[in-house]
Design an enzyme around this catalytic site. Structure first.
Site, PDB file in Angstrom:
ATOM      1  N   GLU A   9      39.886 -22.248  99.389  1.00 46.51           N
ATOM      2  CA  GLU A   9      39.921 -21.330 100.456  1.00 46.51           C
ATOM      3  C   GLU A   9      40.933 -21.377 101.321  1.00 46.51           C
ATOM      4  OE1 GLU A   9      36.594 -20.452 102.932  1.00 46.51           O
ATOM      5  OE2 GLU A   9      35.069 -21.020 101.507  1.00 46.51           O
ATOM      6  N   ASP A  95      34.378 -23.411  99.538  1.00 43.88           N
ATOM      7  CA  ASP A  95      33.514 -24.029 100.309  1.00 43.88           C
ATOM      8  C   ASP A  95      31.862 -24.170  99.811  1.00 43.88           C
ATOM      9  OD1 ASP A  95      35.560 -24.804 102.000  1.00 43.88           O
ATOM     10  OD2 ASP A  95      35.122 -23.479 103.581  1.00 43.88           O
ATOM     11  N   ASP A  97      29.049 -23.767 101.009  1.00 42.12           N
ATOM     12  CA  ASP A  97      28.056 -23.062 101.687  1.00 42.12           C
ATOM     13  C   ASP A  97      27.888 -21.506 101.063  1.00 42.12           C
ATOM     14  OD1 ASP A  97      30.443 -21.741 102.638  1.00 42.12           O
ATOM     15  OD2 ASP A  97      29.932 -22.166 104.705  1.00 42.12           O
ATOM     16  N   GLU A  99      28.798 -18.855 102.158  1.00 43.96           N
ATOM     17  CA  GLU A  99      30.048 -17.953 102.639  1.00 43.96           C
ATOM     18  C   GLU A  99      31.151 -18.325 101.469  1.00 43.96           C
ATOM     19  OE1 GLU A  99      32.506 -15.320 104.834  1.00 43.96           O
ATOM     20  OE2 GLU A  99      30.273 -15.723 104.970  1.00 43.96           O
ATOM     21  N   TYR A 319      32.259 -32.059 105.148  1.00 43.32           N
ATOM     22  CA  TYR A 319      32.092 -30.715 105.557  1.00 43.32           C
ATOM     23  C   TYR A 319      31.162 -30.573 106.830  1.00 43.32           C
ATOM     24  CZ  TYR A 319      31.875 -25.822 104.473  1.00 43.32           C
ATOM     25  OH  TYR A 319      31.932 -24.369 104.447  1.00 43.32           O
ATOM     26  N   ARG A 321      29.705 -27.746 107.931  1.00 45.68           N
ATOM     27  CA  ARG A 321      28.840 -26.639 108.304  1.00 45.68           C
ATOM     28  C   ARG A 321      27.456 -27.276 107.138  1.00 45.68           C
ATOM     29  NH1 ARG A 321      33.384 -23.165 107.586  1.00 45.68           N
ATOM     30  NH2 ARG A 321      33.853 -22.271 109.515  1.00 45.68           N
ATOM     31  N   HIS A 366      24.607 -30.589 101.699  1.00 40.71           N
ATOM     32  CA  HIS A 366      23.451 -31.462 101.580  1.00 40.71           C
ATOM     33  C   HIS A 366      23.519 -32.836 102.444  1.00 40.71           C
ATOM     34  CE1 HIS A 366      26.442 -33.193  98.977  1.00 40.71           C
ATOM     35  NE2 HIS A 366      25.958 -34.473  99.094  1.00 40.71           N
TER      36      HIS A 366
END
Length: 932
Positions: A9, A95, A97, A99, A319, A321, A366
């Site tokens: 990204e 990423d 997630d 998104e 990460y 988020r 996770h």
């Protein structure tokens, strides 16, 4: 040799991931999303009239979205397609997630690869993590894509249906969103509590005692065997909730004097001691990181996420988020090892600590947010980071290490003491012998454990926190008499519930299950941008516009702003992500309704008449009403005895006055305040015009009164009316005291100081929006104070111009100088303050710092990324009167691993939209992307 195209990204990740993957891999960045829902006005003409036309979502046919590649991303897509032609496989490493999953799916849809496709995810950017991810690829998760797509469509439906109602009935530029509106309601509800709060007064007595040469303080808790009232014994209406005694001033002061005079004998009646244990806090999740960074570093939620993003992309943390507080085995080992090395082996428990998942439906990444790698870098050893990055990393590192350390241990002692009887007045005035009782509690920490590394911050409470502070008490035993060294009787007043801070708002949103922690930063920024709230210190103070918006939503969209309903929507989205619920059926029920739920469409169709005046009015007193007008809130006053058709008097509300401060007393004070508007100070001797002082929306100012133009009875073309001279008062001036001479001096500005002989430019001194300054040609310099406008001479002015234009150690226009070049242009990157706000530049490409982002929090890596994104867009296109005809709608390719028809989604190859400025867009359309 084979070649794999890896798409991530962010451009910042490209370099480090390329290094870890090595030869045979080409790493490129999509720079976020490459396509999104098209604006309805930009749909092909044949699509605008159908069921697709209102939202760019076909609500009549399975809620199929119509996507378009934005103009800004067409160059990126072209470059990715060109690189894909040379590749043997495509690896989508966006990423991990929802998104990121959706971005990967969109890349598949647009690039249409003819080579094998793999989905690669990693939790941290380290050699070990990238190597492991390379060997553990998977297919795109269609359920995660469904959940993200449902979220996006839901926000479009919500915003595009409700926001226009706000524009018509409250004001332009406002917006509604399922999480944004619930968060705004929370802030308004808290202010309503403060508005209705009634303070209660009670007295207390503290005494200073001494035993064995050691002083300690105690608090009066009982009189005559009856417990005394504290703040917790009163409700918000000021009434007692419990059967307790309210201590009044006469008894409190009499006891104070008696204690000071040695008339009261104080004896220990009991000493209770019990073990004290305190566990460390769990490692950070997105929510708890935002809360703690707000408390300890005073970072906004958006700043926290921006800095964390940079730390993650540069391989320093995992990460950022995540809803999980779980730590991997390697992280637990690293934390325990460092705790033992730094604080001693006894600070590490025999068994590792496991925290698991905090959230009911924890998803996204996770693992908790922690330092990256199998061995943690200590904050002092971190290189190539800014001060803000080091501060946040230090917080994450301490929390992670402390989470694997031993409990803090100690003893909590509670000492009760009795005072001998003395004559005290009762609340009814009767004097009688009365005994007193005192108490003190303290915790002595005997083993600090995790406290040696880290202690969690706390939010403001009404009682100032419930836990005992660490304190030392002298050795005391029952029956022991102690000396009284002093006493103080003090009046107390109950306090209203504290306003939300960013930290406490994030906490309650997370507890209620409203929205996702990864989106709270953008939600709070939107609330601030819309003017629904502003900061006073750390507190979020709602504006009166927010009251009108929430009132309208409560009265006409009640279900949509119910906290439980909003939280249930989030749970339903989780069910879609896990494949337990069908997205189309769920959207159908939300929009069209069911037996238990009327549906958004039905609510909109049956709104009926909304009284905008009533929505924007709040009755303050019998003759005063607060109204929200075009230029903000004001008080409308109907004078006693005024005729029914008389025009009510309007009174401006001070901008810094919070809603809960607009009490009946304050309203009357504003009504009774002397009116300074249009006070005539004198006549200008040259023109004969009156010079008056006025009170305007932006503060007091002086102005000349021009005579009305004469009407000669002929119909001439109306000429532009001459504008009167005006000037704001200096900060040191007050409207009631300003004189005619001062007014004339203000109206004479700008003052000509003299001429710079070297350049031939005239030097002027003037007062501007940001304070007093000098101007010479296009150069400006800030003056030290307002009085300098009239006192500085040519020599002093030239001295100021001879100095660099500094703000502290930086040029006034330079907010940050990274001292490092852009990797492409090789020119130094800086953050500057420009005419239209702060921006990032390398001297060739300028990028505006997003609204709501602290420019001082922009990292070098983020600055590089912003410039790369802007450079990829190319130069701004000029407006044209004719737009290209859009290509015909194409059916989207089937999702990998999804058992659904291929025609589920439609896409447009080209958009017909001419670009508009960001400011215009923000004010003209509803929010569609409040969730990420």
């Amino acid at each position: 040799m084979s070649n794999s195209l890896v798409i991530v990204e962010s451009p910042t990740k490209v370099k480090s991931i390329s290094k870890y993957l090595g030869a045979g891999y080409t790493v490129m960045a999509s720079v976020g999303h490459i396509r999104d829902l098209i604006e309805p006005k930009n749909l092909p003409a044949e699509q605008k009239q159908g069921s697709l036309g209102k939202f760019s979502v076909d609500v009549e046919n399975g809620f199929q979205p119509y996507y378009a590649v934005s103009d800004a991303k067409k160059k990126t897509v072209t470059e990715l397609k060109r690189a894909l032609k040379e590749a043997d496989e495509l690896i989508l490493a966006t990423d991990e997630d929802r998104e990121g999953e959706a971005i990967a799916w969109h890349l598949m849809e647009v690039l249409k690869p003819k080579v094998p496709v793999k989905r690669m995810v990693f939790h941290e950017i380290t050699q070990e993590a990238i190597e492991a991810a390379k060997d553990q690829t998977r297919d795109i998760d269609a359920h995660l894509v469904d959940a993200q797509e449902t979220r996006r469509i839901l926000d479009r439906l919500y915003g595009y249906e409700i926001s226009p109602v706000l524009w018509r009935k409250v004001g332009p530029g406002l917006s509604a969103g399922r999480v944004q509106s619930a968060a705004t309601r929370l802030i308004v509800d808290r202010e309503r509590e403060r508005l209705s709060f009634v303070a209660a007064t009670y007295w207390g007595v503290n005494a200073d005692l001494n035993a064995a040469g050691q002083g300690f303080g105690v608090r009066l808790t009982k009189l005559g065997g009856q417990r005394l009232a504290t703040g917790r014994d009163f409700d918000d209406s000021g009434q007692l909730k419990n059967d307790v005694l309210v201590l009044r001033e006469p008894a409190a002061t009499t006891l104070e004097e008696a204690l000071k005079a040695g008339q009261v004998t104080v004896t220990v009646t009991s000493v209770e001691s019990k073990p004290y244990t305190r566990r460390p806090a769990a490692p950070f999740t997105t929510s708890t990181l935002q809360q703690e960074a707000s408390r300890k570093l005073h970072f906004s939620a958006r700043q926290t996420m921006s800095v964390a993003q940079s730390l993650y992309e540069n391989g320093h943390i995992t990460y950022m988020r995540t809803d999980s507080a779980n730590l991997s085995t390697q992280a637990i080992s690293a934390a325990r090892k460092q705790a033992a090395e730094l604080y001693g082996a006894d600070t590490v428990p025999e068994k590792p600590r496991y925290y698991g998942k905090n959230a009911k439906n924890a998803q996204e990444a996770h693992e908790a947010i922690r330092p990256a790698g199998s061995e943690f870098t200590r904050p002092g050893d971190l290189v190539g980071v800014s001060d803000t990055e080091r501060k946040l990393y230090d917080l994450i590192w301490k929390r992670t290490v402390a989470s694997q350390m031993a409990d803090a241990k100690g003893q909590t002692a509670t000492v009760t003491l009795a005072g001998s009887a003395i004559d005290l007045p009762d609340n009814d005035g009767t004097i009688s012998p009365t005994t007193s009782e005192y108490q003190v509690s303290g915790t002595v920490i005997t083993f600090r454990g995790f406290l040696a590394a880290y202690e969690e911050g706390r939010d403001e409470t009404r009682e100032g926190g419930a836990e005992n502070k660490e304190a030392k008490l002298p050795p005391l035993k029952e029956g022991e008499q102690v000396a009284v060294e002093g006493a103080e009787a003090k009046s107390h007043e109950t306090s209203p519930p504290p306003r939300y801070t960013e930290a406490s708002l994030v906490k309650v949103l997370d507890e209620l299950g409203i929205g996702r922690p990864s989106t709270y930063a953008s939600i709070i920024a939107t609330i601030m941008d819309r003017g629904y709230a502003k900061k006073r210190g750390n507190a979020l103070v709602p504006g009166w516009t927010a009251f009108s918006v929430v009132r309208l939503l409560e009265e006409h969209f009640e279900e949509l702003v119910e906290y439980d309903f909003t939280a249930q929507m989030e749970a339903d989205l989780d069910n879609i992500a896990s494949g337990e619920q069908d997205r189309t059926a769920w959207l159908g029920e939300f929009y069209f309704g069911s037996e238990d739920h009327p549906g958004l469409r039905k609510v909109i169709d049956n709104l009926g008449e909304i009284d905008a005046r009533a929505i924007n009015s709040t009755k303050l007193t019998e003759n005063a009403t607060l109204r929200i007008g075009r230029y903000g809130p004001y008080i409308e006053v109907v004078e006693d005895g005024a005729a029914e058709d008389a025009t009510p008097r309007r009174i401006n509300i001070p901008e810094d006055l919070a809603p809960d401060e607009l009490t009946t007393t304050k309203v009357q004070e504003l009504i009774d305040a002397p009116v300074v508007t249009d006070r005539v100070l004198g006549q200008d001797p040259e023109t004969g015009h009156d010079i008056v002082v006025k009170d305007g929306r932006f503060g007091p100012y002086v102005s000349e009164v021009l005579p009305a133009p004469e009407d000669d009875g002929t119909k001439k073309k109306k000429a532009a009316a001459p504008k009167p001279r005006t000037a704001s008062l200096f900060k040191s001036m007050v409207p009631e005291a300003v004189t005619f001479e001062e007014a004339m001096k203000l109206l004479s500005l700008p003052r000509v100081v003299g001429t710079d002989e070297e350049s031939g430019n005239e030097i002027t001194a003037q007062n501007g929006r940001y304070g007093p300054y000098l101007k010479k040609g296009t150069e400006t310099r800030t003056l030290p104070d307002e009085d300098s406008i009239f006192t500085i001479d040519v020599a002093g002015a030239l001295e100021l111009f001879s100095q660099p234009k500094y703000r502290g150690q930086q040029s006034k226009s330079v907010l940050l100088d990274f001292g490092k070049p852009d990797p492409v242009s090789e020119k130094p990157i800086k953050v500057k303050d420009g005419r239209f706000g702060p921006y990032v530049t390398d001297g060739e490409t300028n990028v505006t710092v997003p609204r709501g982002t602290d420019p001082m929090a922009v990292t070098f890596e983020r600055a590089v990324e912003m410039i790369a994104e802007k450079r990829a867009k190319g130069p701004a296109k000029k407006r044209t009167t004719a737009a290209k005809k859009p290509a015909a709608k194409k059916a989207a390719a089937k999702k990998p691993a999804a058992k659904k028809p291929a025609a589920k989604k439609t896409t447009a190859a080209k958009s017909t939209a001419a670009k508009t400025t960001a400011a215009k867009t923000a004010a003209a359309k509803p929010d569609q992307t409040e969730e990420s």
